[in-house]
Design a protein around this motif. Sequence first.
Motif, PDB file in Angstrom:
ATOM      1  N   GLU A   1       0.830  -1.209   0.000  1.00  0.00           N
ATOM      2  CA  GLU A   1       0.000   0.000   0.000  1.00  0.00           C
ATOM      3  C   GLU A   1       0.862   1.255   0.000  1.00  0.00           C
ATOM      4  O   GLU A   1       0.548   2.234  -0.680  1.00  0.00           O
TER       5      GLU A   1
ATOM      6  N   ILE B   1      -3.677  -4.141  11.939  1.00  0.00           N
ATOM      7  CA  ILE B   1      -4.140  -4.290  10.559  1.00  0.00           C
ATOM      8  C   ILE B   1      -4.278  -5.759  10.175  1.00  0.00           C
ATOM      9  O   ILE B   1      -3.465  -6.599  10.569  1.00  0.00           O
TER      10      ILE B   1
ATOM     11  N   HIS C   1      -8.724  -3.371  11.508  1.00  0.00           N
ATOM     12  CA  HIS C   1      -8.577  -2.444  10.393  1.00  0.00           C
ATOM     13  C   HIS C   1      -8.107  -3.146   9.119  1.00  0.00           C
ATOM     14  O   HIS C   1      -7.184  -3.962   9.150  1.00  0.00           O
ATOM     15  N   ASP C   2      -8.722  -2.804   7.994  1.00  0.00           N
ATOM     16  CA  ASP C   2      -8.252  -3.290   6.695  1.00  0.00           C
ATOM     17  C   ASP C   2      -6.985  -2.555   6.297  1.00  0.00           C
ATOM     18  O   ASP C   2      -6.737  -1.412   6.720  1.00  0.00           O
TER      19      ASP C   2
ATOM     20  N   GLU D   1      -6.071  -1.070   3.665  1.00  0.00           N
ATOM     21  CA  GLU D   1      -6.209   0.187   2.920  1.00  0.00           C
ATOM     22  C   GLU D   1      -6.289   1.407   3.842  1.00  0.00           C
ATOM     23  O   GLU D   1      -6.008   2.529   3.410  1.00  0.00           O
ATOM     24  N   THR D   2      -6.645   1.181   5.105  1.00  0.00           N
ATOM     25  CA  THR D   2      -6.806   2.305   6.036  1.00  0.00           C
ATOM     26  C   THR D   2      -5.486   2.925   6.467  1.00  0.00           C
ATOM     27  O   THR D   2      -5.484   3.959   7.129  1.00  0.00           O
TER      28      THR D   2
ATOM     29  N   GLN E   1      -3.909   5.575  11.757  1.00  0.00           N
ATOM     30  CA  GLN E   1      -5.366   5.471  11.774  1.00  0.00           C
ATOM     31  C   GLN E   1      -6.058   6.805  12.061  1.00  0.00           C
ATOM     32  O   GLN E   1      -7.239   6.973  11.754  1.00  0.00           O
TER      33      GLN E   1
ATOM     34  N   TYR F   1      -5.660   9.348  10.457  1.00  0.00           N
ATOM     35  CA  TYR F   1      -5.814  10.041   9.177  1.00  0.00           C
ATOM     36  C   TYR F   1      -6.556   9.200   8.144  1.00  0.00           C
ATOM     37  O   TYR F   1      -6.658   9.593   6.985  1.00  0.00           O
ATOM     38  N   SER F   2      -7.061   8.061   8.570  1.00  0.00           N
ATOM     39  CA  SER F   2      -7.790   7.183   7.656  1.00  0.00           C
ATOM     40  C   SER F   2      -8.994   7.916   7.074  1.00  0.00           C
ATOM     41  O   SER F   2      -9.756   8.582   7.783  1.00  0.00           O
ATOM     42  N   GLY F   3      -9.169   7.821   5.762  1.00  0.00           N
ATOM     43  CA  GLY F   3     -10.291   8.476   5.095  1.00  0.00           C
ATOM     44  C   GLY F   3     -10.025   9.912   4.707  1.00  0.00           C
ATOM     45  O   GLY F   3     -10.865  10.542   4.054  1.00  0.00           O
TER      46      GLY F   3
END
Length: 243
Positions: free
Chosen positions: A21, A187, A198-199, A201-202, A225, A227-229
Amino acid sequence: MLDVKNKWALVTGASRGIGRETALAMAKNGANVIVHSRNLAHTESLVEEIKKLGVDVFAVAAELSNEEEVRKMADTVLEKTTVDILFNNAGVMSTFQNPQWQVDASEYVRTYQINAIAPMILLEKLLPGMLEQKFGRIINTTSVVKNQPALGAYVASKAALDKLAQDYAGRLKAKNVMINSVYPGWIKTDLGGEKAPHDVETVIPGMIIGAFVPKGFTGQWIEAQNYSGKSLEEALEMLEEQK
């Protein structure tokens, strides 16, 4: 935001999970990428995917528990380019020790070699180029595992890596070489297991923030995490506010 176009980023443990990623995210932001795994075949599909993003990429291989292989890998990289951004991402979880108070010295040696010594060797090899050009970003993947003496080898190896980052930070700051630690969260990966919340991609953009931080932001702990999204720009604004 720092422009990483035409800069070279080396990502260890890039064949899967968080490393994959990270490598893809850096390429999407315009960086050229060097992807590491234990075997070149493990990153073949990743190399092809990154090529389609319009940046340069090449793969290197090394068993990180083998000091000679780590040094040889670094030399191979330096024959082609100077590394501007280093992601010390690769790591292993130590075997669960039972009884917890019995120390398996070989387990400590193996875990330290991969999680702490290999990153130290890469710093030794790659820092001179960063210092010469007065630019570098180093991002170490860390952990918050605690109160787990049965995982003492893993916990101690990450603590050693964190201490290294803190000690290097002040010495490198004036040269515009920033070194920070990033905790991805628990993760769902081969290391984190299926029970993780958590996946993978997060972890983006949190895992790559350290590559874009301004001069002076160093020796810090970043939790991906948080800052995820968010977009990378939003994440950097949040990071600045939290300083």
